[in-house]
Design an enzyme around this catalytic site. Structure first.
Site, PDB file in Angstrom:
ATOM      1  N   ASP A 142      -7.315  -2.486   3.971  1.00  0.00           N
ATOM      2  CA  ASP A 142      -6.334  -3.488   3.552  1.00  0.00           C
ATOM      3  C   ASP A 142      -6.625  -4.866   4.131  1.00  0.00           C
ATOM      4  OD1 ASP A 142      -4.769  -1.722   2.036  1.00  0.00           O
ATOM      5  OD2 ASP A 142      -3.725  -1.006   3.823  1.00  0.00           O
ATOM      6  N   ASP A 154       0.862  -1.179   0.000  1.00  0.00           N
ATOM      7  CA  ASP A 154       0.000   0.000   0.000  1.00  0.00           C
ATOM      8  C   ASP A 154       0.902   1.234   0.000  1.00  0.00           C
ATOM      9  OD1 ASP A 154      -2.364   1.492   0.218  1.00  0.00           O
ATOM     10  OD2 ASP A 154      -2.126   1.617   2.387  1.00  0.00           O
ATOM     11  N   ASP A 183      -1.710  -0.947   5.990  1.00  0.00           N
ATOM     12  CA  ASP A 183      -1.981  -0.498   7.354  1.00  0.00           C
ATOM     13  C   ASP A 183      -3.419  -0.075   7.593  1.00  0.00           C
ATOM     14  OD1 ASP A 183      -1.843   1.869   5.822  1.00  0.00           O
ATOM     15  OD2 ASP A 183      -1.425   3.023   7.638  1.00  0.00           O
TER      16      ASP A 183
END
Length: 679
Positions: A577, A370, A573
């Site tokens: 996700d 990410d 995080d």
């Protein structure tokens, strides 16, 4: 010495039929295996007095045994033969072998006939019956010495986990309405309670600082050695240490949901979750020991029946085979290898949820990450101020700050911070209206006084992307700097543009480069951010691919498109996700600021949000895996060789002691290396 103390971790096995599940909270309290009579004392970190007693016992036994071996015939001239045997052989045998014999007897009484204690005790008793008293004493003595050294080596791999347990706060100073305090257990307090944390004390609960400024040592949780400065409004975590000044803290989370409680639960679960290699060895041991015992019985009986020698000769060889066959080298060292790897990672602020995760990490070929909070800090800042001709930077910043003054968007807050840093006050008293245009920016209206006419005039203020200015018939400023561009216009006149970008974490470039050196073939970014925000970061890090604007359910599909899921690792995080963390072969959550859902779903949690921990994680996993298989090959190879030599009569009980205790010791020492992995 308690020879059962060599089983230090949950999920290991002390014998072929016993795989005790030892809770980490029982490390110092003792535990009895549920399926056999083995009483395990888990207080592995012996006090100096305990260690001295063990050394004295072994020293006295070794001295008496050595005297008996060297001078037994001379001693027989001065004292009865039975006294020589009692003092120089029987006494060392009992001192070193009492606990082995005791545990073996308990096992037999409970129907467990196949474990290292019954094999060791039975083999030495049979050796005594065959007149091989010195060899029986030697087996027990060297076994005792080997166990002591093994235990010392195993202790190094447990220290990091025990240090984590020691970080658990035991007391909280609750502040009462009258200004006094009372000491209570952290579990007794909940959100809204106020606590006092004195200098040098552990912070007992997650909370927010109300009064006081200090520094906090977060190393018990994150491994980060640099203290963090905190002030009123700062967030503090349970288990960290207040260093300088007293703090008044408002509790925000019950202890059961606090950071330290979640970490302890993760570690307990990590030690419980066996790797496939561990499960294989445990299953193998359940048929291995009975099979070897059956072979030893055949060795003792069949050759004499066919006239190949006396029963005493073949019974002795069968005893040698039994001593060699003890599978303790595998049953102890393999779980200890994984335990050492988990401990090495925890010292770096990486929590691994089990040996199975370490096994999965060995074949990672695709890494997907990410952006915000993982590769970047999630903190936007103004990187460039580009005023139009005839416009000063101060005028541009003042207009932008005024337009963004009532917005809660991260980019708006970054513009306000930049203006404040330049001493520009965004006084919004003249702001009569503000409308956020989704996907475009902000349209505001300000009023200005016209002293000459004693009237006010309304002026339109724009702050947003190029599309916002174009919709008003204005030509935006051309910008070639990576980042999100905030175009600013006032009263139909373009004032210039600001470039706002999410700050890249300083460790991100080195982390990506290290992953490539470790053989990760494809590194991708999967993010929900817009492509114009994500692409500059991907280009700067030289990533192989980028997928932007992804919804949570889209990320899982994008990951599956990159290759076999079992060979993928995803790092994120946010709560968005969680689905892809569950989908990936190994999911890694940034735990310092990460969402709770992401932390709970992930297989690995990085406590300090440092992307450089990723290559460290892969190194630890690969080194641990290599050490485990070294132990498997070494133990089976050496034992197989000495079994063959024992059957043909080329090795006796002395060699059997080496093949059992010596191999177990070498395997444990090798496994302890997993806890010393360096970068």
């Amino acid at each position: 010495m308690d020879s059962t103390k060599i089983v230090p971790m949950q999920g290991s096995a002390c014998c072929a039929s016993c795989a005790p599940a030892v809770n980490l909270n029982d490390i110092d309290t003792g535990h009895a295996c549920a399926c056999c009579a083995h009483d395990h004392d888990h207080d592995h970190e012996h006090s100096p007095a305990d260690q001295r007693r063990e050394l004295i016992k072994m020293g006295v036994s070794a001295l008496l045994f050595a005297i008996g071996m060297v001078a037994d015939e001379r001693l027989a001239a001065y004292m009865p033969a039975w006294l020589v045997i009692a003092v120089f052989y029987a006494l060392p045998y009992i001192l070193c072998g009492y606990e082995v014999l005791s545990v073996g007897l308990k096992s037999i009484l409970k129907g467990d006939f196949f474990n290292e204690f019954t094999l060791m005790g039975g083999a030495t008793i049979a050796a005594i019956a065959l007149g091989q008293l010195p060899e029986a004493v030697g087996v027990m003595l060297f076994y005792c010495v080997g166990e002591f050294v093994q235990e010392r080596a195993a202790g190094r791999s447990r220290r990091s986990i025990k240090a984590l347990l020691a970080a658990r706060p035991s007391i909280a100073h609750e502040m009462l309405p009258d200004g006094t305090t009372r000491d209570v257990e952290p579990e007794a307090l909940g959100p809204g309670s106020h606590i006092l944390v004195r200098p040098g004390e552990k912070i007992p609960l997650d909370g927010a600082v109300l009064e006081g400024e200090s520094q906090v040592d977060t190393s018990p949780l994150t491994g980060e050695s640099v203290p963090q400065r905190i002030a009123p409004g700062s967030r503090v975590l349970a288990g960290t240490i207040n260093l300088n000044a007293a703090l008044r803290v408002e509790v925000t989370t019950a202890f059961a949901d606090s950071s330290i409680a979640r970490i302890l639960e993760m570690v307990e679960n990590a030690v419980a979750r066996k790797a496939p290699t561990e499960r294989f060895i445990t299953r193998m041991a359940r048929w291995y020991t009975p099979a070897v015992t059956g072979i030893a019985l055949l060795v003792a009986v069949l050759p004499p029946l066919f006239g190949l020698g006396p029963f005493s000769q073949w019974i002795y060889r069968a005893l040698v085979l039994l001593v060699i066959s003890c599978p303790c080298a595998l049953l102890i060292s393999i779980p200890l290898g994984y335990f050492g790897g988990i401990g090495a990672a925890s010292r770096r602020g990486i929590l691994i949820k089990g040996g199975a995760v370490l096994d999965s990490l060995r074949d990672i070929r695709v890494a997907a990450l990410d952006k915000t909070g993982t590769l970047t800090e999630g903190v936007f800042e103004v990187n460039a101020v580009l005023p139009a001709p005839g416009i000063s930077e101060a005028e541009l910043m003042a207009a932008a700050a005024l337009a963004e003054s009532r917005s809660n968007h991260p980019i708006a807050r970054s513009v306000l911070r930049a203006a404040q840093n330049r001493g520009i006050d965004a006084d919004d008293t003249c702001l009569t209206s503000m409308e956020e245009m989704p996907g475009m920016g902000v349209v505001a209206t300000i009023t200005t006084n016209n002293d000459a006419a004693s009237s006010t005039a309304a002026t339109e203020l724009l702050a947003g992307n190029a599309a916002l200015l174009t919709s008003r018939g204005l030509t935006p400023v051309e910008v070639n700097i990576p980042g999100s561009v905030v175009q600013v216009a006032k009263g139909g006149k373009v004032l210039g543009a600001l470039v706002v970008a999410d700050r890249l974490k300083p460790q991100s470039p080195q982390a990506i480069e290290a992953l490539r050196h470790l053989g990760v073939q494809h590194i991708a970014m999967l993010t929900g951010d817009r492509e114009e925000q994500a692409r500059p970061v991907a280009q700067q890090l030289k990533l192989d691919s980028l997928r932007a604007g992804l919804l949570p359910e889209d990320k899982a599909g994008a990951l599956e498109a990159l290759g076999p899921v079992k060979n993928t690792i995803f790092v994120g995080d946010g709560i968005n996700d969680a689905p892809v963390l569950a989908t990936a072969g190994v999911g890694v959550a940034m735990g310092g600021l990460g969402a709770e859902a992401a932390i709970e779903t992930a297989d690995v949690v990085i406590l300090d949000d440092n992307p450089a921990r990723l290559p460290e994680l892969l190194r630890i996993a690969r080194r641990t895996r290599a050490i485990v298989w070294q132990n498997i090959v070494m133990a089976l190879g050496i034992k197989g060789l000495f079994m063959a030599l024992g059957i043909v009569g080329l090795s006796g009980l002395w060699e059997a002691v080496f093949a059992d205790v010596g191999v177990a010791l070498m395997a444990v020492l090798n496994a302890a290396r997993a806890g010393k992995i360096e970068n």
